[in-house]
Motif scaffolding. Sequence first.
Motif, PDB file in Angstrom:
ATOM      1  N   MET A   1      77.515-136.675 -32.540  1.00 26.36           N
ATOM      2  CA  MET A   1      77.363-137.519 -31.468  1.00 26.36           C
ATOM      3  C   MET A   1      75.780-137.096 -31.099  1.00 26.36           C
ATOM      4  O   MET A   1      75.515-135.980 -30.942  1.00 26.36           O
ATOM      5  CB  MET A   1      78.350-136.959 -30.318  1.00 26.36           C
ATOM      6  N   SER A   2      75.067-137.981 -30.889  1.00 23.84           N
ATOM      7  CA  SER A   2      73.773-137.919 -30.524  1.00 23.84           C
ATOM      8  C   SER A   2      73.799-137.646 -29.000  1.00 23.84           C
ATOM      9  O   SER A   2      74.416-137.792 -28.261  1.00 23.84           O
ATOM     10  CB  SER A   2      72.861-138.944 -30.806  1.00 23.84           C
ATOM     11  N   LYS A   3      72.337-137.324 -28.472  1.00 21.82           N
ATOM     12  CA  LYS A   3      71.953-136.998 -27.047  1.00 21.82           C
ATOM     13  C   LYS A   3      72.471-137.986 -26.199  1.00 21.82           C
ATOM     14  O   LYS A   3      72.906-137.841 -25.156  1.00 21.82           O
ATOM     15  CB  LYS A   3      70.797-136.644 -27.003  1.00 21.82           C
ATOM     16  N   LYS A   4      72.397-139.411 -26.727  1.00 24.24           N
ATOM     17  CA  LYS A   4      72.296-140.604 -25.967  1.00 24.24           C
ATOM     18  C   LYS A   4      73.890-140.990 -26.164  1.00 24.24           C
ATOM     19  O   LYS A   4      74.298-142.188 -25.832  1.00 24.24           O
ATOM     20  CB  LYS A   4      71.710-141.335 -26.645  1.00 24.24           C
ATOM     21  N   GLY A   5      74.598-139.999 -26.768  1.00 24.26           N
ATOM     22  CA  GLY A   5      76.171-140.432 -27.123  1.00 24.26           C
ATOM     23  C   GLY A   5      76.454-141.465 -28.142  1.00 24.26           C
ATOM     24  O   GLY A   5      77.532-141.828 -28.104  1.00 24.26           O
ATOM     25  N   LEU A   6      75.570-141.473 -28.994  1.00 24.01           N
ATOM     26  CA  LEU A   6      75.799-142.346 -30.180  1.00 24.01           C
ATOM     27  C   LEU A   6      76.372-141.663 -31.411  1.00 24.01           C
ATOM     28  O   LEU A   6      76.148-140.427 -31.530  1.00 24.01           O
ATOM     29  CB  LEU A   6      74.443-143.085 -30.715  1.00 24.01           C
ATOM     30  N   GLN A   7      77.369-142.390 -32.136  1.00 22.78           N
ATOM     31  CA  GLN A   7      78.033-141.761 -33.194  1.00 22.78           C
ATOM     32  C   GLN A   7      77.211-142.305 -34.404  1.00 22.78           C
ATOM     33  O   GLN A   7      77.157-143.502 -34.485  1.00 22.78           O
ATOM     34  CB  GLN A   7      79.405-142.101 -33.230  1.00 22.78           C
ATOM     35  N   LEU A   8      76.488-141.438 -35.165  1.00 18.89           N
ATOM     36  CA  LEU A   8      75.856-141.962 -36.242  1.00 18.89           C
ATOM     37  C   LEU A   8      76.055-141.332 -37.517  1.00 18.89           C
ATOM     38  O   LEU A   8      76.133-140.274 -37.740  1.00 18.89           O
ATOM     39  CB  LEU A   8      74.176-142.033 -36.006  1.00 18.89           C
ATOM     40  N   GLU A   9      75.849-142.123 -38.702  1.00 20.97           N
ATOM     41  CA  GLU A   9      75.940-141.604 -40.093  1.00 20.97           C
ATOM     42  C   GLU A   9      74.420-141.838 -40.640  1.00 20.97           C
ATOM     43  O   GLU A   9      73.776-142.872 -40.318  1.00 20.97           O
ATOM     44  CB  GLU A   9      76.912-142.487 -40.865  1.00 20.97           C
ATOM     45  N   SER A  10      74.014-140.973 -41.272  1.00 20.92           N
ATOM     46  CA  SER A  10      72.639-141.169 -41.777  1.00 20.92           C
ATOM     47  C   SER A  10      72.566-142.420 -42.882  1.00 20.92           C
ATOM     48  O   SER A  10      73.349-142.357 -43.664  1.00 20.92           O
ATOM     49  CB  SER A  10      71.954-139.831 -42.274  1.00 20.92           C
ATOM     50  N   ILE A  11      71.212-142.795 -42.835  1.00 16.95           N
ATOM     51  CA  ILE A  11      70.991-143.512 -43.793  1.00 16.95           C
ATOM     52  C   ILE A  11      71.119-143.258 -45.415  1.00 16.95           C
ATOM     53  O   ILE A  11      71.554-143.996 -46.200  1.00 16.95           O
ATOM     54  CB  ILE A  11      69.621-144.618 -43.710  1.00 16.95           C
ATOM     55  N   THR A  12      70.749-142.255 -45.557  1.00 12.20           N
ATOM     56  CA  THR A  12      70.673-141.386 -47.044  1.00 12.20           C
ATOM     57  C   THR A  12      72.360-141.299 -47.013  1.00 12.20           C
ATOM     58  O   THR A  12      72.709-141.477 -48.666  1.00 12.20           O
ATOM     59  CB  THR A  12      70.315-139.900 -46.894  1.00 12.20           C
ATOM     60  N   SER A  13      73.385-141.069 -46.687  1.00 11.39           N
ATOM     61  CA  SER A  13      74.662-140.974 -46.784  1.00 11.39           C
ATOM     62  C   SER A  13      75.090-142.200 -47.231  1.00 11.39           C
ATOM     63  O   SER A  13      75.909-142.496 -47.889  1.00 11.39           O
ATOM     64  CB  SER A  13      75.639-140.217 -45.588  1.00 11.39           C
ATOM     65  N   TRP A  14      74.826-143.326 -46.310  1.00 10.28           N
ATOM     66  CA  TRP A  14      75.512-144.639 -46.419  1.00 10.28           C
ATOM     67  C   TRP A  14      74.998-145.378 -47.315  1.00 10.28           C
ATOM     68  O   TRP A  14      75.537-146.428 -48.055  1.00 10.28           O
ATOM     69  CB  TRP A  14      75.931-145.508 -45.079  1.00 10.28           C
ATOM     70  N   LEU A  15      73.613-145.233 -47.987  1.00 12.10           N
ATOM     71  CA  LEU A  15      72.996-145.752 -48.852  1.00 12.10           C
ATOM     72  C   LEU A  15      73.179-145.030 -50.129  1.00 12.10           C
ATOM     73  O   LEU A  15      72.713-145.349 -51.186  1.00 12.10           O
ATOM     74  CB  LEU A  15      71.512-146.204 -48.502  1.00 12.10           C
ATOM     75  N   LYS A  16      73.495-144.018 -50.025  1.00 12.29           N
ATOM     76  CA  LYS A  16      73.846-142.737 -51.153  1.00 12.29           C
ATOM     77  C   LYS A  16      72.509-142.901 -51.721  1.00 12.29           C
ATOM     78  O   LYS A  16      72.365-142.789 -53.167  1.00 12.29           O
ATOM     79  CB  LYS A  16      74.974-143.374 -52.088  1.00 12.29           C
ATOM     80  N   ALA A  17      71.386-142.441 -51.075  1.00 11.33           N
ATOM     81  CA  ALA A  17      70.113-142.423 -51.828  1.00 11.33           C
ATOM     82  C   ALA A  17      69.155-141.362 -51.051  1.00 11.33           C
ATOM     83  O   ALA A  17      69.552-140.938 -50.206  1.00 11.33           O
ATOM     84  CB  ALA A  17      69.391-143.389 -52.047  1.00 11.33           C
ATOM     85  N   ASP A  18      68.121-140.811 -51.746  1.00 13.39           N
ATOM     86  CA  ASP A  18      67.316-139.712 -51.224  1.00 13.39           C
ATOM     87  C   ASP A  18      66.253-140.404 -50.222  1.00 13.39           C
ATOM     88  O   ASP A  18      65.799-141.489 -50.798  1.00 13.39           O
ATOM     89  CB  ASP A  18      66.826-138.922 -52.020  1.00 13.39           C
TER      90      ASP A  18
END
Length: 367
Positions: A1-18
């Motif tokens: 959970m981010s400071k702003k209360g957003l629940q986020l997954e990183s682009i490197t994880s959902w795009l499976k790339a570095d």
Amino acid sequence: MSKKGLQLESITSWLKADRPIIISGPCSAETEEQMVETAKQIAATGKVHALRAGIWKPRTRPGQYEGAGEEGLKWLIQAKKETGLPVTTEVANAAHVEACLKAGVDILWIGARTTVNPFSVQEVADSLKGVDIPVMIKNPINPDLELWLGAFERLNKAGITKMAAIHRGFSSFEKGPFRNAPMWDLAIELKTRIPELDMICDPSHIAGNRELISFVSQKALDLDMAGLMIESHINPDAAWSDAKQQVTPLVLGKIISELVARTVSTDNKAFKDTLSLLREQIDHLDDDIMSKMAARMKISEKIGQYKKENNVTILQVTRWEEIVQTRVSLGKAMGLDTGFTRDLLRLVHHESIQVQEKVMNNIEERV
Ligand code: PEP
Ligand code: MN
């Protein structure tokens, strides 16, 4: 959970790339052949992680190419089949979302002209309830961070966690070297407010011409952006939209390979030691600057008192002009950028006026 209360997954994880993530493709899908051939050549660079193409094009003026519509989605999916790359396109309403989900588009993005409109963003968010698909959100065309942030909140409330921001610059009446003013400070502000939100840069729409794409891309990576979205077309000059800013897949490959990827930190001890020494110097200088500013404002206060007793106005244009002139040439002689000196003076002068106003009109707290 981010400071702003957003629940986020990183682009490197959902795009499976570095990092740096690279997304590329034509501004618009024009024909099946153009789409598939461009995609194949882009994939052949071996440097791209996802394919982009506009299917519904929001054009500023009517009478320009407005996209192939649903027919174009088939070409995009064909490009995906032939290259194995995930595909992404812009959606602006529920019908677009529905067509994309039906066709098998992997990632959606919300365009700059849609992010400005909370009704449209909410419509897209509502149509995505219960759907697990990544959504990238371009900055609104006007420099309004709250609108940009609001779009992430709306999508997140609808259950979308795989998100990324796309910085594509901001429209302005005054035309500078860029098609859309980058206003890097705004992008930095969003990154600072929500560090967990990955941001990629769209140098094509910032630059508006192919010559500046490398420069903007490198700057974005140096500001720790997670990647880039660059428009590429097999025959850029003949493109039906954004011809001036598109590059061939060959040039795209060259641009990407010439980019220097830097990291935010390093384990190198010598580097860390030198950096902390330099930062110490900066800290001392900042202390000096702050105490000099405070001293300067104290004198402004005295001047305010004196002007009050003598019934003299706060603003005296000739004095202000003289200040700007002398400080700008002093700054120039010291190697300071003229624009920077002017901005700094404007800020100091503004505060000085406020301080004098307070004294003159016995204002306790600033309103
Ligand atoms: C695009 O990506 O082609 C596009 C229309 O971008 P923007 O929304 O940034 O203008
Ligand atoms: Mn475009």
